[in-house]
Write an enzyme that holds these catalytic residues in place. Structure first.
Site, mmCIF file in Angstrom:
data_model
loop_
_atom_site.group_PDB
_atom_site.id
_atom_site.type_symbol
_atom_site.label_atom_id
_atom_site.label_comp_id
_atom_site.label_asym_id
_atom_site.label_seq_id
_atom_site.Cartn_x
_atom_site.Cartn_y
_atom_site.Cartn_z
ATOM 1 N N ASP A 188 0.899 -1.148 0.000
ATOM 2 C CA ASP A 188 0.000 0.000 0.000
ATOM 3 C C ASP A 188 0.934 1.193 0.000
ATOM 4 O O ASP A 188 1.580 1.476 1.015
ATOM 5 C CB ASP A 188 -0.889 -0.008 1.245
ATOM 6 N N HIS A 189 1.041 1.872 -1.132
ATOM 7 C CA HIS A 189 2.154 2.830 -1.223
ATOM 8 C C HIS A 189 2.003 4.005 -0.257
ATOM 9 O O HIS A 189 2.973 4.687 0.042
ATOM 10 C CB HIS A 189 2.399 3.277 -2.674
ATOM 11 N N HIS A 216 -5.627 2.979 0.981
ATOM 12 C CA HIS A 216 -4.797 4.064 1.511
ATOM 13 C C HIS A 216 -5.435 4.785 2.706
ATOM 14 O O HIS A 216 -4.790 5.041 3.712
ATOM 15 C CB HIS A 216 -4.517 5.098 0.417
HETATM 16 C C1 BG6 Z 1 -3.458 4.846 -6.455
HETATM 17 C C2 BG6 Z 1 -4.817 4.954 -7.067
HETATM 18 O O1 BG6 Z 1 -3.391 3.749 -5.590
HETATM 19 O O2 BG6 Z 1 -3.171 6.038 -5.748
HETATM 20 C C3 BG6 Z 1 -4.899 6.162 -7.984
HETATM 21 O O3 BG6 Z 1 -5.110 3.777 -7.805
HETATM 22 C C4 BG6 Z 1 -4.471 7.409 -7.256
HETATM 23 O O4 BG6 Z 1 -6.199 6.321 -8.529
HETATM 24 C C5 BG6 Z 1 -3.142 7.197 -6.547
HETATM 25 O O5 BG6 Z 1 -4.356 8.456 -8.200
HETATM 26 C C6 BG6 Z 1 -2.819 8.371 -5.651
HETATM 27 O O6 BG6 Z 1 -1.524 8.240 -5.136
HETATM 28 P P1 BG6 Z 1 -0.671 9.521 -4.683
HETATM 29 O O7 BG6 Z 1 0.546 8.945 -4.065
HETATM 30 O O8 BG6 Z 1 -0.402 10.300 -5.929
HETATM 31 O O9 BG6 Z 1 -1.542 10.276 -3.731
#
Ligand code: BG6
Length: 496
Positions: free
Chosen positions: A183-184, A246
């Site tokens: 989960d980044h 997230h």
């Molecule tokens: C991803 C989603 O996991 O996270 C995307 O699938 C989203 O739809 C993205 O744009 C957002 O990540 P960050 O790090 O740019 O907030």
């Protein structure tokens, strides 16, 4: 921590994520000296590429990598590209795995990667099962020579039931400690810093409960639309795409009890307990009153016409998929009883921002009520992105006669710590997996607990006539979203 010699095998290597995120992250790790002496990447995918073509596509000719590096780093590129290899494979074709195993064996002996392998599944979830089954059949799960790890991307399932099935199927072939669910958001420094803010500072933690906190608001806004991912997004929607993963992780960090220590299992046990304490909404009336979904509609932003969601490529023109979701909920435990939480996430908002706002209660006895101090004056704002940092809003006396109170800010920016290179989420998470540290990865039970909360909302939206509201692309959501929060004030719209 030590990073042992190893091979990273990426399934779905010709896909967007590999070029956009994974390879730049691995390059940064190489540049900063984090990779072990013996390290190779093997890309595996359907595209009929040679090693050379793979290197060109994701390294030497890749705009994603070029954007990230300056002149001085350009000369490192060729040496880095030499560590990349490619193997053509249809990931659902069992007969392709024998040759893959041979390729892995030969790279392993040639490059002395000590039989330590990470398999990164950057593929649609539908092939997680077939890939892990085939790896198992080839004996690539066994840890008798080196260690074996499996990283799986989100979305992890489509519902509670499918997530459970997926866990079950992965557990047939790999043991839980071998599985790393990415989960980044957990790789973002500021998300991790939520734990430090809370548990390393005696100026915050004693106040972090229902006695002092009035309500909590979390906003996750993106200015972009669905871009080229209409096909995926239309089947997913904001609740599955952002909230279940997230935002649930952020919520868990905000509400969890202090873990005994900072070990992976202790932290994940507390997160699980936290997610299980969310009050699951099942009554249609409660769901109606506490959830809002909406879609962006066409509008003009900076003189340019922007498409509405239903006009985007690969989106059903009658789609009911939400690009905006706002949920009010409660947490049924001792710490949070009756404190309302307001969480929203959306695409095509005025700006890209993620923040957590802790709204504190007014002091019990208000001496300065008539002097300008209001119940909205004490806030702690944790800026997850951009402008990463922490803002505290409090009242100060206006100099001069009497007691007039004005708001003041104490503002901390991560960029002020510029001598530290802030690792990007994927760099951090890949390095952790390479070192076998699962603290910032989601465990099977956590993911299921997050789905258990989200599932009834999705069901309600699917089966009821809950309205899909519209909001102009570039606006802060539909008008009626204000009604969700108006018991406690207004949404805080960060750029306003
Ligand atoms: C991803 C989603 O996991 O996270 C995307 O699938 C989203 O739809 C993205 O744009 C957002 O990540 P960050 O790090 O740019 O907030």
């Amino acid at each position: 921590n030590k990073t042992e010699n190893q091979m990273l095998v990426i399934f779905g290597a010709s896909g967007d994520l590999t070029a956009r995120k994974l390879i730049p992250a691995i390059f940064a790790l190489a540049r900063d000296g984090y990779l072990p002496e013996n390290f190779v990447v093997l890309g595996a995918s359907r595209s009929p590429w040679s090693d050379e073509e793979f290197r060109e596509n994701v390294v030497t000719e890749s705009k994603h990598l070029r954007e990230k590096i300056d002149e001085s780093q350009k000369k490192m590129i060729t040496g880095f590209a030499d560590r990349l290899f490619y193997h053509e494979l249809s990931d659902d074709q069992d007969s392709d795995y024998g040759p893959l195993k041979k390729r892995i064996d030969s790279l392993n002996s040639e490059h002395h990667t000590d039989s330590n392998y990470i398999f990164y599944l950057s593929t649609p979830p539908s092939v997680y099962g077939p890939i892990s089954k085939n790896l198992h059949q080839q004996g690539l799960h066994k840890e008798d020579e080196g260690w074996r790890r499996l990283i799986v991307e989100k979305p992890f399932g489509y519902s509670l039931e499918t997530a459970k099935k997926l866990n079950k199927s992965l557990h047939q072939y790999f043991k839980e400690p071998q599985i790393f669910r990415i989960d980044h958001y957990l790789g973002k420094e500021t998300v991790q810093n939520l734990l430090v803010t809370r548990f390393a500072n005696s100026i915050f933690e004693p106040l972090w409960n229902r006695n002092y906190i009035h309500h909590i608001e979390i906003t996750n806004a993106e200015s972009g639309g669905v871009e080229k991912r209409g096909g995926y997004y239309d089947k997913s929607g904001a609740l599955r795409d952002m909230f279940q993963s997230h935002l649930m992780q952020i919520i868990a960090f905000v509400i969890m009890e202090p873990p005994l220590n900072s070990n992976a299992e202790q932290i994940r046990d507390e997160k699980l307990k936290a997610l299980k304490s969310l009050r699951v909404m099942t009554d249609p009336k409660v769901l109606h009153d506490n959830t809002i979904r909406a879609q962006y509609i066409s509008s003009v932003i900076d003189g340019e016409k922007v498409k509405g969601y239903r006009e985007e490529a690969d989106v059903d023109p009658e789609s009911k998929t939400e690009t905006y979701a706002a949920i009010k909920f409660f947490v049924d435990n001792w710490r949070w009883a009756e404190v309302p939480f307001y969480v929203r996430t959306a695409k095509r908002m005025p700006t890209k921002v993620t923040e957590v706002v802790i709204h504190f209660k007014t002091p019990h006895h208000q001496i300065f009520k008539d002097a300008g101090m209001s119940n909205k004056d004490n806030k702690l704002i944790i800026r997850i992105q951009p402008d990463e940092g922490i803002l505290i809003k409090f009242g100060v006396k206006v100099p001069g006669q009497g007691f007039k109170v004005e708001r003041a800010n104490l503002d901390f920016y991560y960029s002020g710590l510029a001598e530290n290179h802030v690792m990007e989420a994927y760099e951090r998470l890949l390095l952790d997996a390479m070192q076998g540290d699962a603290t910032l990865y989601a465990r099977a039970d956590e993911v299921e607990a997050a789905w258990a909360f989200v599932d009834p909302i999705l069901e309600y939206w699917k089966n009821s006539d809950a309205k899909v509201h519209g909001y102009s692309a570039g606006a802060w959501g539909p008008e009626n979203a204000d009604s969700l929060i108006d018991g406690v004030g207004m949404w805080r719209n960060p750029s306003e």
